[in-house]
Design an enzyme around this catalytic site. Structure first.
Site, PDB file in Angstrom:
ATOM      1  N   ARG A 181       0.846  -1.209   0.000  1.00 53.97           N
ATOM      2  CA  ARG A 181       0.000   0.000   0.000  1.00 53.97           C
ATOM      3  C   ARG A 181       0.879   1.257   0.000  1.00 53.97           C
ATOM      4  O   ARG A 181       0.549   2.263  -0.622  1.00 53.97           O
ATOM      5  CB  ARG A 181      -0.932  -0.004   1.223  1.00 53.97           C
ATOM      6  CG  ARG A 181      -2.079  -0.997   1.094  1.00 53.97           C
ATOM      7  CD  ARG A 181      -3.114  -0.799   2.181  1.00 53.97           C
ATOM      8  NE  ARG A 181      -2.712  -1.317   3.471  1.00 53.97           N
ATOM      9  CZ  ARG A 181      -3.051  -2.517   3.960  1.00 53.97           C
ATOM     10  NH1 ARG A 181      -3.798  -3.343   3.245  1.00 53.97           N
ATOM     11  NH2 ARG A 181      -2.662  -2.901   5.153  1.00 53.97           N
ATOM     12  N   PHE A 196     -10.413  -3.930  -5.727  1.00 52.14           N
ATOM     13  CA  PHE A 196     -10.917  -4.809  -4.659  1.00 52.14           C
ATOM     14  C   PHE A 196     -10.478  -4.115  -3.366  1.00 52.14           C
ATOM     15  O   PHE A 196      -9.558  -4.532  -2.697  1.00 52.14           O
ATOM     16  CB  PHE A 196     -10.301  -6.212  -4.780  1.00 52.14           C
ATOM     17  CG  PHE A 196     -10.652  -6.902  -6.074  1.00 52.14           C
ATOM     18  CD1 PHE A 196     -11.683  -7.840  -6.119  1.00 52.14           C
ATOM     19  CD2 PHE A 196      -9.962  -6.615  -7.251  1.00 52.14           C
ATOM     20  CE1 PHE A 196     -12.013  -8.488  -7.305  1.00 52.14           C
ATOM     21  CE2 PHE A 196     -10.287  -7.252  -8.438  1.00 52.14           C
ATOM     22  CZ  PHE A 196     -11.307  -8.182  -8.466  1.00 52.14           C
ATOM     23  N   ASP A 217     -15.830  -2.615  -4.488  1.00 49.34           N
ATOM     24  CA  ASP A 217     -15.852  -3.871  -3.728  1.00 49.34           C
ATOM     25  C   ASP A 217     -17.269  -4.441  -3.788  1.00 49.34           C
ATOM     26  O   ASP A 217     -18.233  -3.695  -3.990  1.00 49.34           O
ATOM     27  CB  ASP A 217     -15.448  -3.641  -2.259  1.00 49.34           C
ATOM     28  CG  ASP A 217     -14.826  -4.878  -1.614  1.00 49.34           C
ATOM     29  OD1 ASP A 217     -13.586  -4.943  -1.487  1.00 49.34           O
ATOM     30  OD2 ASP A 217     -15.594  -5.793  -1.255  1.00 49.34           O
ATOM     31  N   ASN A 244     -19.045  -5.828  -8.763  1.00 47.70           N
ATOM     32  CA  ASN A 244     -18.139  -6.939  -9.028  1.00 47.70           C
ATOM     33  C   ASN A 244     -16.986  -6.404  -9.890  1.00 47.70           C
ATOM     34  O   ASN A 244     -17.223  -5.772 -10.920  1.00 47.70           O
ATOM     35  CB  ASN A 244     -18.936  -8.017  -9.779  1.00 47.70           C
ATOM     36  CG  ASN A 244     -18.070  -9.187 -10.181  1.00 47.70           C
ATOM     37  OD1 ASN A 244     -17.009  -9.027 -10.786  1.00 47.70           O
ATOM     38  ND2 ASN A 244     -18.523 -10.362  -9.838  1.00 47.70           N
ATOM     39  N   ASP A 265      -6.381  -6.239  -6.402  1.00 52.76           N
ATOM     40  CA  ASP A 265      -6.005  -7.089  -5.255  1.00 52.76           C
ATOM     41  C   ASP A 265      -7.168  -8.034  -4.940  1.00 52.76           C
ATOM     42  O   ASP A 265      -7.816  -7.908  -3.898  1.00 52.76           O
ATOM     43  CB  ASP A 265      -5.661  -6.198  -4.047  1.00 52.76           C
ATOM     44  CG  ASP A 265      -5.243  -7.018  -2.835  1.00 52.76           C
ATOM     45  OD1 ASP A 265      -4.840  -8.183  -3.018  1.00 52.76           O
ATOM     46  OD2 ASP A 265      -5.319  -6.486  -1.708  1.00 52.76           O
ATOM     47  N   CYS A 305      -2.954 -13.633  -4.213  1.00 47.13           N
ATOM     48  CA  CYS A 305      -2.652 -14.185  -2.880  1.00 47.13           C
ATOM     49  C   CYS A 305      -2.967 -15.679  -2.837  1.00 47.13           C
ATOM     50  O   CYS A 305      -3.165 -16.254  -1.781  1.00 47.13           O
ATOM     51  CB  CYS A 305      -3.395 -13.420  -1.792  1.00 47.13           C
ATOM     52  SG  CYS A 305      -5.175 -13.409  -2.014  1.00 47.13           S
TER      53      CYS A 305
HETATM   54  N1  SAH Z   1      -6.793  -4.314  -1.092  1.00 45.20           N
HETATM   55  C1  SAH Z   1      -7.385  -4.559   0.210  1.00 45.20           C
HETATM   56  C2  SAH Z   1      -7.678  -6.018   0.460  1.00 45.20           C
HETATM   57  C3  SAH Z   1      -8.577  -6.646  -0.586  1.00 45.20           C
HETATM   58  S1  SAH Z   1      -9.133  -8.222  -0.141  1.00 45.20           S
HETATM   59  C4  SAH Z   1      -6.476  -3.976   1.289  1.00 45.20           C
HETATM   60  O1  SAH Z   1      -5.337  -3.604   0.996  1.00 45.20           O
HETATM   61  O2  SAH Z   1      -6.907  -3.909   2.449  1.00 45.20           O
HETATM   62  C5  SAH Z   1     -10.221  -8.586  -1.420  1.00 45.20           C
HETATM   63  C6  SAH Z   1     -11.518  -7.785  -1.422  1.00 45.20           C
HETATM   64  O3  SAH Z   1     -12.232  -8.164  -2.599  1.00 45.20           O
HETATM   65  C7  SAH Z   1     -12.467  -8.045  -0.275  1.00 45.20           C
HETATM   66  O4  SAH Z   1     -12.773  -6.820   0.331  1.00 45.20           O
HETATM   67  C8  SAH Z   1     -13.729  -8.644  -0.908  1.00 45.20           C
HETATM   68  O5  SAH Z   1     -14.920  -8.149  -0.316  1.00 45.20           O
HETATM   69  C9  SAH Z   1     -13.611  -8.149  -2.320  1.00 45.20           C
HETATM   70  N2  SAH Z   1     -14.215  -8.967  -3.366  1.00 45.20           N
HETATM   71  C10 SAH Z   1     -14.356 -10.308  -3.436  1.00 45.20           C
HETATM   72  N3  SAH Z   1     -14.849 -10.678  -4.644  1.00 45.20           N
HETATM   73  C11 SAH Z   1     -15.013  -9.526  -5.352  1.00 45.20           C
HETATM   74  C12 SAH Z   1     -15.465  -9.240  -6.668  1.00 45.20           C
HETATM   75  N4  SAH Z   1     -15.814 -10.196  -7.508  1.00 45.20           N
HETATM   76  N5  SAH Z   1     -15.464  -7.954  -7.065  1.00 45.20           N
HETATM   77  C13 SAH Z   1     -15.082  -6.953  -6.237  1.00 45.20           C
HETATM   78  N6  SAH Z   1     -14.662  -7.178  -4.988  1.00 45.20           N
HETATM   79  C14 SAH Z   1     -14.616  -8.441  -4.547  1.00 45.20           C
END
Ligand code: SAH
Length: 361
Positions: A181, A196, A217, A244, A265, A305
Site C-alpha cells: 500500500r 478490490f 468492492d 463486481n 487485489d 494471494c
Molecule cells: N486491497 C485490500 C484487500 C482486498 S481483499 C487492502 O489492501 O486492504 C479482497 C476484497 O475483494 C475483499 O474486500 C472482498 O470483499 C472483495 N471482493 C471479493 N470478490 C469480489 C469481486 N468479484 N469484485 C469486487 N470485490 C470483490
C-alpha cells in the site's frame, strides 16, 4: 515413525525415522491430510517456555521490520516456526487464530503468554475459518481475555484506519499488503482505480497523489469502513462503488473510461491446487480488462494471494493478457507480502502473496 494409534489428537509428538533415529517434534493431527507439523528438530520438551521463546523471537523480528504501523502480524505460522498459529497485533488488541488440533490445544497458553508479554486491552479469537473443519475443529470467534472490543482506530503509514476485529474480513485487516500500500504511492497519479478495495487501503494511500480515486468492492460492509476511513483522514477526492470487479472493468471499457493508475487485489482464486487452471484464467481475464482501460504510461499494481499460483505463473498469464490487449508492459517492481509475514524457504506455500507493479506503454 510415530505410531498414530498412540497419539491423541493435537498432541506434541516425537517423530522418528524408520531406523528409530529422532527426527524432531511435531503437532499431530488425527484428521487433517497434514498429519504432522514440525515444531522443532531439538529434543528439549516443547513446553510453555519454548512456546514463549518462539513468540518472543517473532516479536523481535517485528521490531526490526515494522515501520510506521500499529497493526501487524506478530506471529505468522510456519514463517515463525509456529505452524497454524496466527497472532495479529492491532495496537493494544491481539487477534489469534489456532488452525490445527495441536495449536488449538495450546490456545490458553498463547493467551497467557500474550498477557504477560504485552498486557493487552483485549485478546480475541477469529477461529471462524473454514480450514478448521479439516481438523475437526468448530468455527468460533469471540473475546478470550480483557475487554470486549471490536473496533480499533490505528495509524498505518501516516493514515488513520478503523479495523473491525470481530466483524471484518480476516482478523480485521489485510496486514500482508501494508508495504505494498505504501509502495504504490510513487506511481499513483491522475485518475486511479482500486478494484478490490476492502476498507479503502490502497485507495487512501493513492489519494494525495491523484486527482480522483474510485474504490470498488462487492461488500457493502467493507465500503462502509472505507467511507469512514476516508472521513477520518479528511480526504475528499475518493468515491466508492459496490460492484463486481470483473463486471466493473468490462463496463468501464465499453464506456471508454480510462485510468492512469489501477490496483487489482482480488481474493485468492486458487485455494486448492485443483483450482489452478480456473484461477489462472481468472487472473488473465482480470489483468486483460485492466490493461484495456489503462492509459499509456499508466501503472498497474496487480496481486495474487493464491498459495498455488507462483510468481512465474502470474507473470506468464499477465504477459498473455498484455499480448491480447496489444499493450507493451514492463515490470517495474516485483514484490511480495510485508516482512511481518516471513517466508519459510522450505515451505513454498508461505510465499503466497505476489505483487507486481507494471507500466503499460
Ligand atoms: N486491497 C485490500 C484487500 C482486498 S481483499 C487492502 O489492501 O486492504 C479482497 C476484497 O475483494 C475483499 O474486500 C472482498 O470483499 C472483495 N471482493 C471479493 N470478490 C469480489 C469481486 N468479484 N469484485 C469486487 N470485490 C470483490
Amino acid at each position: 515413525m510415530v505410531e498414530a494409534r498412540e497419539a491423541s489428537p493435537g498432541a506434541v509428538v516425537r517423530v522418528h525415522d524408520r531406523s528409530r533415529r529422532f527426527w524432531g517434534q511435531a503437532l499431530y493431527s488425527s484428521k487433517s491430510q497434514i498429519a504432522l507439523r514440525l515444531l522443532t528438530r531439538e529434543e528439549r520438551p516443547f513446553d510453555r517456555a519454548f512456546l514463549a521463546e518462539r513468540i518472543a523471537a517473532a516479536a523481535s523480528l517485528r521490531q526490526q521490520v515494522v515501520d510506521c504501523a500499529q497493526a501487524y502480524r506478530l506471529v505468522s505460522a510456519e514463517g515463525d516456526l509456529l505452524p497454524s498459529l496466527i497472532i495479529d497485533r492491532y495496537g493494544p488488541c491481539f487477534v489469534i487464530q489456532t488452525l490445527s488440533q495441536g495449536m488449538d490445544r495450546l490456545k490458553a497458553q498463547v493467551v497467557e503468554i500474550l498477557q504477560e508479554a504485552f498486557s493487552p486491552h483485549a485478546i480475541l479469537e477469529r477461529n471462524d475459518m473454514a480450514v478448521r473443519e479439516l481438523e475437526g475443529l468448530p468455527e468460533q470467534k469471540g473475546t478470550l481475555a480483557g475487554e470486549s472490543i471490536s473496533e480499533v482506530e490505528l495509524e498505518e503509514n501516516g493514515l488513520r484506519f478503523i479495523f473491525d476485529l470481530m466483524g471484518g474480513q480476516k482478523t480485521g485487516g489485510f496486514l500482508d499488503q501494508r508495504e505494498n500500500r505504501l509502495a504504490v504511492r510513487p506511481y499513483a497519479r491522475g485518475r486511479a482505480l482500486d478494484c478490490f478495495t476492502y476498507a479503502g487501503g490502497f485507495a487512501l494511500n493513492m489519494a494525495r497523489q491523484c486527482d480522483s480515486v474510485l474504490g470498488i468492492d462487492t461488500s457493502p460492509e467493507a465500503l462502509n469502513l472505507a467511507r469512514r476511513n476516508q472521513q477520518l483522514n479528511g480526504l475528499t477526492n475518493l468515491q466508492w462503488q459496490e460492484a463486481n470487479g470483473f463486471d466493473f472493468l468490462k463496463a468501464a471499457d465499453h464506456e471508454k473510461q480510462r485510468y492512469d493508475t489501477i490496483v487489482l487485489d482480488p481474493p485468492a482464486f486458487a485455494r486448492q491446487k485443483s483450482n489452478l487452471e480456473a484461477a489462472l484464467r481468472g487472473y488473465k481475464e482480470l489483468n486483460l480488462r485492466a490493461l484495456k482501460i489503462l492509459n499509456p504510461g499508466g501503472f498497474l499494481l496487480t496481486c495474487s494471494c493464491s498459495h498455488h499460483v507462483s510468481e512465474a505463473d502470474l507473470l506468464e498469464v499477465i504477459a498473455a493478457a498484455a499480448l491480447d490487449a496489444r499493450r507493451t508492459v514492463t515490470v517495474v517492481e516485483r514484490r511480495t507480502q510485508s516482512r511481518d509475514h516471513p517466508i519459510l524457504l522450505t515451505v513454498p506455500e508461505t510465499h503466497y502473496l505476489k505483487c507486481l507493479i507494471l507500466r503499460a506503454l
